[in-house]
Design a protein around this motif. Structure first.
Motif, PDB file in Angstrom:
ATOM      1  N   LEU A 179      11.053 -22.600   5.839  1.00  0.00           N
ATOM      2  CA  LEU A 179      10.583 -21.213   5.873  1.00  0.00           C
ATOM      3  C   LEU A 179      11.103 -20.495   4.637  1.00  0.00           C
ATOM      4  N   ARG A 180      10.170 -19.899   3.882  1.00  0.00           N
ATOM      5  CA  ARG A 180      10.575 -19.112   2.722  1.00  0.00           C
ATOM      6  C   ARG A 180       9.775 -17.821   2.669  1.00  0.00           C
ATOM      7  N   ARG A 181      10.466 -16.746   2.360  1.00  0.00           N
ATOM      8  CA  ARG A 181       9.857 -15.423   2.228  1.00  0.00           C
ATOM      9  C   ARG A 181       9.622 -15.110   0.755  1.00  0.00           C
ATOM     10  N   PHE A 182       8.461 -14.568   0.443  1.00  0.00           N
ATOM     11  CA  PHE A 182       8.125 -14.094  -0.891  1.00  0.00           C
ATOM     12  C   PHE A 182       7.925 -12.582  -0.795  1.00  0.00           C
ATOM     13  N   TYR A 183       8.482 -11.850  -1.740  1.00  0.00           N
ATOM     14  CA  TYR A 183       8.403 -10.391  -1.642  1.00  0.00           C
ATOM     15  C   TYR A 183       7.989  -9.782  -2.965  1.00  0.00           C
ATOM     16  N   ASP A 184       6.977  -8.939  -2.916  1.00  0.00           N
ATOM     17  CA  ASP A 184       6.504  -8.189  -4.074  1.00  0.00           C
ATOM     18  C   ASP A 184       6.992  -6.753  -3.911  1.00  0.00           C
ATOM     19  N   GLU A 185       7.992  -6.382  -4.701  1.00  0.00           N
ATOM     20  CA  GLU A 185       8.601  -5.066  -4.546  1.00  0.00           C
ATOM     21  C   GLU A 185       7.631  -3.944  -4.869  1.00  0.00           C
ATOM     22  N   GLY A 186       6.775  -4.147  -5.867  1.00  0.00           N
ATOM     23  CA  GLY A 186       5.837  -3.109  -6.239  1.00  0.00           C
ATOM     24  C   GLY A 186       4.871  -2.755  -5.130  1.00  0.00           C
ATOM     25  N   LEU A 187       4.422  -3.767  -4.391  1.00  0.00           N
ATOM     26  CA  LEU A 187       3.494  -3.560  -3.283  1.00  0.00           C
ATOM     27  C   LEU A 187       4.197  -3.428  -1.947  1.00  0.00           C
ATOM     28  N   ALA A 188       5.511  -3.660  -1.910  1.00  0.00           N
ATOM     29  CA  ALA A 188       6.259  -3.736  -0.651  1.00  0.00           C
ATOM     30  C   ALA A 188       5.572  -4.718   0.298  1.00  0.00           C
ATOM     31  N   HIS A 189       5.243  -5.887  -0.233  1.00  0.00           N
ATOM     32  CA  HIS A 189       4.476  -6.881   0.511  1.00  0.00           C
ATOM     33  C   HIS A 189       5.286  -8.158   0.661  1.00  0.00           C
ATOM     34  N   ALA A 190       5.434  -8.596   1.901  1.00  0.00           N
ATOM     35  CA  ALA A 190       6.120  -9.852   2.192  1.00  0.00           C
ATOM     36  C   ALA A 190       5.108 -10.884   2.677  1.00  0.00           C
ATOM     37  N   SER A 191       5.253 -12.103   2.203  1.00  0.00           N
ATOM     38  CA  SER A 191       4.444 -13.221   2.665  1.00  0.00           C
ATOM     39  C   SER A 191       5.374 -14.395   2.916  1.00  0.00           C
ATOM     40  N   TYR A 192       4.873 -15.413   3.603  1.00  0.00           N
ATOM     41  CA  TYR A 192       5.756 -16.483   4.066  1.00  0.00           C
ATOM     42  C   TYR A 192       5.095 -17.841   3.930  1.00  0.00           C
ATOM     43  N   LEU A 193       5.883 -18.803   3.471  1.00  0.00           N
ATOM     44  CA  LEU A 193       5.488 -20.207   3.460  1.00  0.00           C
ATOM     45  C   LEU A 193       6.255 -20.895   4.580  1.00  0.00           C
ATOM     46  N   VAL A 194       5.521 -21.455   5.532  1.00  0.00           N
ATOM     47  CA  VAL A 194       6.129 -22.094   6.704  1.00  0.00           C
ATOM     48  C   VAL A 194       5.583 -23.506   6.804  1.00  0.00           C
ATOM     49  N   GLY A 195       6.463 -24.468   7.011  1.00  0.00           N
ATOM     50  CA  GLY A 195       5.974 -25.832   7.098  1.00  0.00           C
ATOM     51  C   GLY A 195       6.917 -26.779   7.791  1.00  0.00           C
ATOM     52  N   CYS A 196       6.407 -27.955   8.024  1.00  0.00           N
ATOM     53  CA  CYS A 196       7.176 -29.040   8.646  1.00  0.00           C
ATOM     54  C   CYS A 196       7.488 -30.074   7.570  1.00  0.00           C
TER      55      CYS A 196
END
Length: 428
Positions: free
Chosen positions: A3-20
């Motif tokens: 599990l890894r979180r990616f964050y764009d501070e300018g957009l205040a947007h978080a996205s996530y890569l989730v895998g096995c």
């Protein structure tokens, strides 16, 4: 599980890569338009991105789900809840899955259970995360999108305020209440994985349509031309589109192409670009070589795709004298002196709540977000002094005023905080 979180501070947007990690299958939740970070991370971790999941039709950024489908062969997984007008239309051209409340998605040992959580938008879903290897029956986290945040919930009023859907605020507030009751039933240990949201710029309404219909693929857009600017071409830039200069305010104030707009390249750039740049006009960009690709990428993240060319700001030095302009930076002491002589028109470009908390005597109030629409309320003769809280927004405001023909613009350095710090008078 990975599990890894990616964050764009300018957009205040978080996205996530989730895998096995055992099977190598992975998904991305609420991907940004620039999918390169997900692809690089997945490759490094030995993962294959097989799905792109959306919590809702986003209003604050262009989704990267179509990019992942095109570049990685990922299936697009979107909500099938809500009324027909809140269905994604473009997904049928790609492998996809339409999700209902209670549906499950499996990526090796990772299991995601769909929860319909309307309130922010009618179709909104959240994803409960289960680790099938360590705790298959106990949820460990919730990907909540814009449904619920730490200490807050998603706004139910945006559709009415931004998209003009009359009466939707109350209906969505009631849906939000029911969704929160469902959320309340989750175990206390469940972590909330959230994607924050800034104040809603006017481009949100356009973003909803872009993400519903499907954004253009980045490969279709190509790379803007790096222009070699003669004085004649600089003049043509002014006449053929919007000239966007992203230099720091001090440099822009001293000398800039007349009519250009200054939005300095910082963490607020994307928000103000969304507020102030027209989507229907071509953009000519002035930016240093080192940051130009990042600026173009940031603009594309909110659907401003028509950056047709760019050049280094040094080109402004070659402009003809009649094609350049400047504005003055002044101190709070100078503003106080001008106020005593009543020799100015004073403009406060802060937000409504900031204005209500106190402002300079004799000031007129037009928030920066509404300045372009109310530009004719500002006099063209005499001196116009402008201030915000600390000086960041006035750089943009001053360029906007100059571009619309206000001849004598003066920016109060340090803004309201500098004025108040000197103990000068304030009105409430």
């Amino acid at each position: 599980m990975y599990l890894r979180r990616f964050y764009d501070e300018g957009l205040a947007h978080a996205s996530y890569l989730v895998g096995c990690q055992e099977t190598g299958e992975a998904c991305v939740i609420d991907p940004a338009r620039d999918v390169e970070p997900y692809l690089l991370t997945a490759k490094r971790e030995g993962l294959r991105i097989v799905a792109a999941l959306e919590t809702h039709i986003h209003a604050d950024f262009v989704s990267g789900a179509r990019e992942l489908a095109d570049r990685a062969g990922a299936a697009i997984c979107v909500s099938d809840e809500g009324p027909p007008e809140w269905k994604s239309e473009y997904v049928h051209a790609y492998p996809h899955r339409l999700l209902k409340d209670g549906d499950e998605l499996h990526f090796g040992n990772v299991r995601l259970v769909v929860m319909h959580t309307p309130g922010h938008t009618p179709e909104h879903v959240s994803y409960l995360l289960y680790d099938g290897k360590t705790s298959p029956d106990v949820p460990m986290a919730l990907f909540s999108g814009d449904f619920v945040f730490v200490g807050d919930v998603g706004r139910p009023d945006l559709l009415e305020r931004v998209a003009g859907e009359r009466g939707s605020s109350e209906a969505l507030a009631r849906q939000m209440f029911r969704s929160l009751r469902k959320f309340e039933a989750l175990p206390d240990h469940v972590q909330v994985l959230l994607a924050g949201q800034p104040e809603a710029p006017v481009y949100f309404a356009r973003m909803k349509q872009v993400n519903k219909n499907g954004p253009r693929l980045l490969a279709e857009l190509g790379a803007p031309e790096r222009a070699k600017l003669s004085p004649e071409r600089l003049r043509a830039w002014r006449e053929s589109g919007v000239v966007l200069d992203v230099r720091p305010a001090d440099a822009f104030a001293k000398r800039h192409l007349a009519g250009s707009l200054n939005i300095p390249w910082n963490k607020s750039f994307v928000t103000w670009a969304g507020w102030l740049l027209p989507a229907e006009r071509p953009i000519h960009l002035l930016a240093a070589d080192a940051i130009a690709p990042d600026v173009i990428r940031a603009l594309r993240s909110i659907g401003i795709d028509d950056v047709v060319d760019w050049a280094h700001p040094a080109a402004v030095e070659r402009a003809a004298p009649d094609d350049v302009a400047s504005y003055a930076n002044v101190s709070p002491d100078e503003v106080r002196g001008a106020l005593a002589q009543q020799d100015l028109w004073l403009l406060d470009v802060r937000n409504v709540d900031e204005w209500a908390g106190g402002h300079l005597p004799q000031a007129h109030h037009i928030p920066l977000s509404k300045l372009a629409a109310h530009i004719h309320d500002v006099p063209r003769d005499g001196s116009v002094y402008v201030y915000c809280r600390t000086g960041g927004r006035t750089a943009i405001a001053a360029s906007l005023l100059r571009a619309h023909g206000v001849g004598d613009v003066r920016n109060m350095v340090g803004g309201y905080e500098a004025w108040r710090g000197k103990g000068f008078p304030i009105e409430a």
